[in-house]
Design a protein around this motif. Structure first.
Motif, mmCIF file in Angstrom:
data_model
loop_
_atom_site.group_PDB
_atom_site.id
_atom_site.type_symbol
_atom_site.label_atom_id
_atom_site.label_comp_id
_atom_site.label_asym_id
_atom_site.label_seq_id
_atom_site.Cartn_x
_atom_site.Cartn_y
_atom_site.Cartn_z
ATOM 1 N N LEU A 111 0.777 -1.283 0.124
ATOM 2 C CA LEU A 111 0.153 -0.030 0.037
ATOM 3 C C LEU A 111 0.802 1.224 -0.017
ATOM 4 C CD1 LEU A 111 -2.714 -1.013 2.601
ATOM 5 C CD2 LEU A 111 -3.049 -0.870 0.046
ATOM 6 N N ASP A 112 1.970 1.229 0.792
ATOM 7 C CA ASP A 112 2.658 2.372 0.920
ATOM 8 C C ASP A 112 3.468 2.822 -0.420
ATOM 9 O OD1 ASP A 112 2.118 3.002 3.451
ATOM 10 O OD2 ASP A 112 3.964 2.130 4.318
ATOM 11 N N ILE A 113 4.247 1.639 -0.951
ATOM 12 C CA ILE A 113 5.055 1.871 -1.987
ATOM 13 C C ILE A 113 4.283 1.998 -3.304
ATOM 14 C CG2 ILE A 113 6.830 0.746 -3.425
ATOM 15 C CD1 ILE A 113 7.830 -0.546 -0.621
ATOM 16 N N ASN A 114 3.204 1.158 -3.680
ATOM 17 C CA ASN A 114 2.660 1.197 -4.736
ATOM 18 C C ASN A 114 1.663 2.417 -4.963
ATOM 19 O OD1 ASN A 114 3.815 -1.376 -5.321
ATOM 20 N ND2 ASN A 114 1.912 -2.558 -5.006
ATOM 21 N N LEU A 115 0.868 2.792 -3.798
ATOM 22 C CA LEU A 115 -0.134 3.713 -3.719
ATOM 23 C C LEU A 115 0.626 5.273 -3.466
ATOM 24 C CD1 LEU A 115 -3.434 1.929 -2.919
ATOM 25 C CD2 LEU A 115 -2.895 2.919 -4.938
ATOM 26 N N ARG A 116 1.096 5.079 -2.021
ATOM 27 C CA ARG A 116 1.350 6.204 -1.779
ATOM 28 C C ARG A 116 2.720 6.849 -2.342
ATOM 29 N NH1 ARG A 116 4.042 8.190 3.661
ATOM 30 N NH2 ARG A 116 4.106 5.925 4.172
ATOM 31 N N GLY A 117 3.663 5.977 -2.592
ATOM 32 C CA GLY A 117 4.949 6.427 -3.184
ATOM 33 C C GLY A 117 4.443 7.137 -4.488
ATOM 34 N N THR A 118 3.661 6.299 -5.363
ATOM 35 C CA THR A 118 3.458 6.705 -6.578
ATOM 36 C C THR A 118 2.534 8.173 -6.453
ATOM 37 O OG1 THR A 118 2.997 4.785 -7.810
ATOM 38 C CG2 THR A 118 1.873 6.518 -8.847
ATOM 39 N N ILE A 119 1.556 8.369 -5.673
ATOM 40 C CA ILE A 119 0.721 9.764 -5.647
ATOM 41 C C ILE A 119 1.718 10.810 -4.954
ATOM 42 C CG2 ILE A 119 -0.617 10.808 -3.901
ATOM 43 C CD1 ILE A 119 -2.180 8.204 -3.660
ATOM 44 N N ASN A 120 2.867 10.401 -4.201
ATOM 45 C CA ASN A 120 4.024 11.610 -4.104
ATOM 46 C C ASN A 120 4.582 11.908 -5.140
ATOM 47 O OD1 ASN A 120 3.189 11.409 -1.262
ATOM 48 N ND2 ASN A 120 5.011 9.981 -0.716
ATOM 49 N N GLY A 121 4.833 10.906 -6.012
ATOM 50 C CA GLY A 121 5.829 11.465 -7.260
ATOM 51 C C GLY A 121 4.982 12.151 -7.989
ATOM 52 N N CYS A 122 3.582 11.785 -8.425
ATOM 53 C CA CYS A 122 2.771 12.470 -9.323
ATOM 54 C C CYS A 122 2.402 14.122 -8.584
ATOM 55 C CB CYS A 122 1.344 11.960 -9.265
ATOM 56 S SG CYS A 122 1.249 10.270 -10.312
ATOM 57 N N ARG A 123 2.170 14.118 -7.487
ATOM 58 C CA ARG A 123 1.990 15.370 -6.914
ATOM 59 C C ARG A 123 3.261 16.409 -7.069
ATOM 60 N NH1 ARG A 123 -1.610 16.449 -2.681
ATOM 61 N NH2 ARG A 123 0.191 16.916 -1.059
ATOM 62 N N THR A 124 4.464 15.722 -6.944
ATOM 63 C CA THR A 124 5.513 16.490 -7.045
ATOM 64 C C THR A 124 6.074 16.930 -8.462
ATOM 65 O OG1 THR A 124 6.562 15.548 -4.848
ATOM 66 C CG2 THR A 124 8.412 16.431 -6.535
ATOM 67 N N ALA A 125 5.901 15.841 -9.295
ATOM 68 C CA ALA A 125 6.174 16.212 -10.589
ATOM 69 C C ALA A 125 5.115 17.293 -11.210
ATOM 70 C CB ALA A 125 6.061 14.812 -11.511
ATOM 71 N N ALA A 126 4.070 16.984 -10.944
ATOM 72 C CA ALA A 126 2.785 17.788 -11.463
ATOM 73 C C ALA A 126 3.007 19.466 -11.043
ATOM 74 C CB ALA A 126 1.494 17.331 -11.280
ATOM 75 N N ARG A 127 3.538 19.334 -9.841
ATOM 76 C CA ARG A 127 3.755 20.852 -9.330
ATOM 77 C C ARG A 127 5.043 21.303 -10.274
ATOM 78 N NH1 ARG A 127 2.756 18.825 -3.290
ATOM 79 N NH2 ARG A 127 0.501 19.304 -2.946
ATOM 80 N N GLY A 128 5.961 20.694 -10.255
ATOM 81 C CA GLY A 128 7.039 21.198 -10.799
ATOM 82 C C GLY A 128 6.901 21.440 -12.393
ATOM 83 N N MET A 129 6.142 20.550 -13.120
ATOM 84 C CA MET A 129 5.834 20.860 -14.477
ATOM 85 C C MET A 129 4.778 21.824 -14.903
ATOM 86 S SD MET A 129 5.574 16.749 -15.724
ATOM 87 C CE MET A 129 7.225 15.583 -15.597
ATOM 88 N N GLN A 130 3.904 21.976 -13.790
ATOM 89 C CA GLN A 130 3.125 23.331 -13.851
ATOM 90 C C GLN A 130 3.881 24.601 -14.033
ATOM 91 O OE1 GLN A 130 0.206 22.746 -10.774
ATOM 92 N NE2 GLN A 130 -1.361 22.563 -12.185
ATOM 93 N N ASP A 131 4.999 24.535 -13.180
ATOM 94 C CA ASP A 131 5.815 26.003 -13.146
ATOM 95 C C ASP A 131 6.488 25.833 -14.634
ATOM 96 O OD1 ASP A 131 5.068 26.539 -10.857
ATOM 97 O OD2 ASP A 131 6.970 25.486 -9.699
ATOM 98 N N GLN A 132 6.962 24.655 -15.002
ATOM 99 C CA GLN A 132 7.602 24.637 -16.354
ATOM 100 C C GLN A 132 6.568 25.098 -17.483
ATOM 101 O OE1 GLN A 132 10.658 20.928 -15.381
ATOM 102 N NE2 GLN A 132 9.091 20.571 -16.827
ATOM 103 N N GLY A 133 5.475 24.666 -17.247
ATOM 104 C CA GLY A 133 4.468 24.812 -18.400
ATOM 105 C C GLY A 133 4.150 23.668 -19.202
ATOM 106 N N SER A 134 4.812 22.527 -19.130
ATOM 107 C CA SER A 134 4.855 21.378 -19.836
ATOM 108 C C SER A 134 5.499 20.068 -19.101
ATOM 109 C CB SER A 134 5.088 21.297 -21.098
ATOM 110 O OG SER A 134 6.728 21.606 -21.165
ATOM 111 N N GLY A 135 5.135 19.049 -19.712
ATOM 112 C CA GLY A 135 5.703 17.745 -18.992
ATOM 113 C C GLY A 135 5.121 16.539 -19.216
ATOM 114 N N LYS A 136 5.630 15.307 -18.951
ATOM 115 C CA LYS A 136 4.901 13.962 -18.842
ATOM 116 C C LYS A 136 4.900 13.318 -17.830
ATOM 117 C CE LYS A 136 5.492 13.403 -24.087
ATOM 118 N NZ LYS A 136 5.663 12.481 -25.110
ATOM 119 N N ILE A 137 3.922 12.723 -17.230
ATOM 120 C CA ILE A 137 4.089 11.848 -16.065
ATOM 121 C C ILE A 137 3.397 10.448 -16.607
ATOM 122 C CG2 ILE A 137 3.194 11.431 -13.776
ATOM 123 C CD1 ILE A 137 2.805 14.545 -13.609
#
Length: 269
Positions: A111-137
């Protein structure tokens, strides 16, 4: 030239994806959950393809920690100016038990690695990519994500089914952001995890070996295909699948007439 971050890329399909991206001329940040695993990835790449080391960085990150995932983003963006592609590959499969028999600590880890870990990655990458204006997750799915049932995979499949829903929701929420969100289903790939599970449950593996041999593939076969599809994806919500229904049916039919070379022998099984 794209900059790619792949969590859980110290071995298995994650390492294979990283190497395939490098061979395609891109820059990759490899990530392991421990210093030993991360250094092993560096040593493996140095041994196999030393000419690619200048395009690679290595970072230890426990994806269940938001702070460590944020540090991973900062290292990648600092080293290569931006992050174009983020692949949430870090995952854990602990199979071979029924839902009632699986130890509680193994449930929690998945539960921790497959779900929470992926959610953490998505939230972090999405915020950074919003600042960049683009990206793929891209999120790595697996057995159970389409709702199918496999014996011994009740908990693992549940995490992947939940991850499928989460990825759909993220794609909807980011549809106006310029960020592409996608899914990857690599199929049945012979990795260190499969070898470990086979050795831990030899009787179960022996019963399923013949059937699995028709469907499994090697990392070096699957990774280049997935990498090219990731690079080509321009629409959010898409799923990249190596082992689709047609391919499964074709292989099972072919298996009735000719025996496929044993895909497990080279792994000492």
């Amino acid at each position: 030239m794209a900059t790619v971050v792949i969590t859980g890329s110290s071995k298995g399909i994650g390492f294979g994806l990283g190497k395939a991206f490098l061979e395609s001329g891109h820059q990759v940040v490899f990530c392991g959950s421990s210093e030993d695993s991360t250094e092993n990835a560096r040593a493996k790449l140095s041994e196999q393809s030393p000419q690619l080391l200048d395009q690679a960085r290595f970072f230890t990150c426990n994806t269940t920690s938001e702070d460590q995932v944020q540090a991973l983003w900062e290292l990648a963006s600092s080293a290569f100016s931006r992050v174009d592609i983020w692949v949430n590959n870090a995952g854990l499969a602990r199979t071979g038990w029924s839902i009632l028999d699986i130890p509680a600590n193994e449930i929690q880890r998945m539960l921790d690695i497959n779900l929470r870990g992926t959610i953490n990655g998505c939230r972090t990458a999405a915020r950074g990519m919003q600042d960049q204006g683009s990206g793929k997750i891209f999120n790595m799915l697996g057995g159970g994500s389409d709702g199918e049932y496999f014996p011994g995979m009740g908990i693992y499949g549940t995490t992947k089914r939940g991850l499928d829903y989460f990825t759909n929701a993220l794609a909807k929420e980011l549809q106006a952001s310029g960020i592409i969100v996608g899914k990857i289903r690599p199929g049945m790939v012979v990795t260190e995890a499969i070898v470990r599970e086979a050795r831990e449950n030899p009787e179960t593996f022996a019963r399923s070996r013949k059937f699995m041999n028709n469907l499994v593939d090697q990392v070096d076969t699957v990774a280049p295909f997935l990498v090219q599809r990731i690079l080509d994806t321009q629409k959010s919500g898409q799923k990249i699948a190596w082992l689709n229904g047609g391919k499964i049916a074709g292989r099972m039919l072919a298996g009735l007439f000719r025996k496929r070379p044993d895909q497990f022998l080279q792994h000492g099984l």
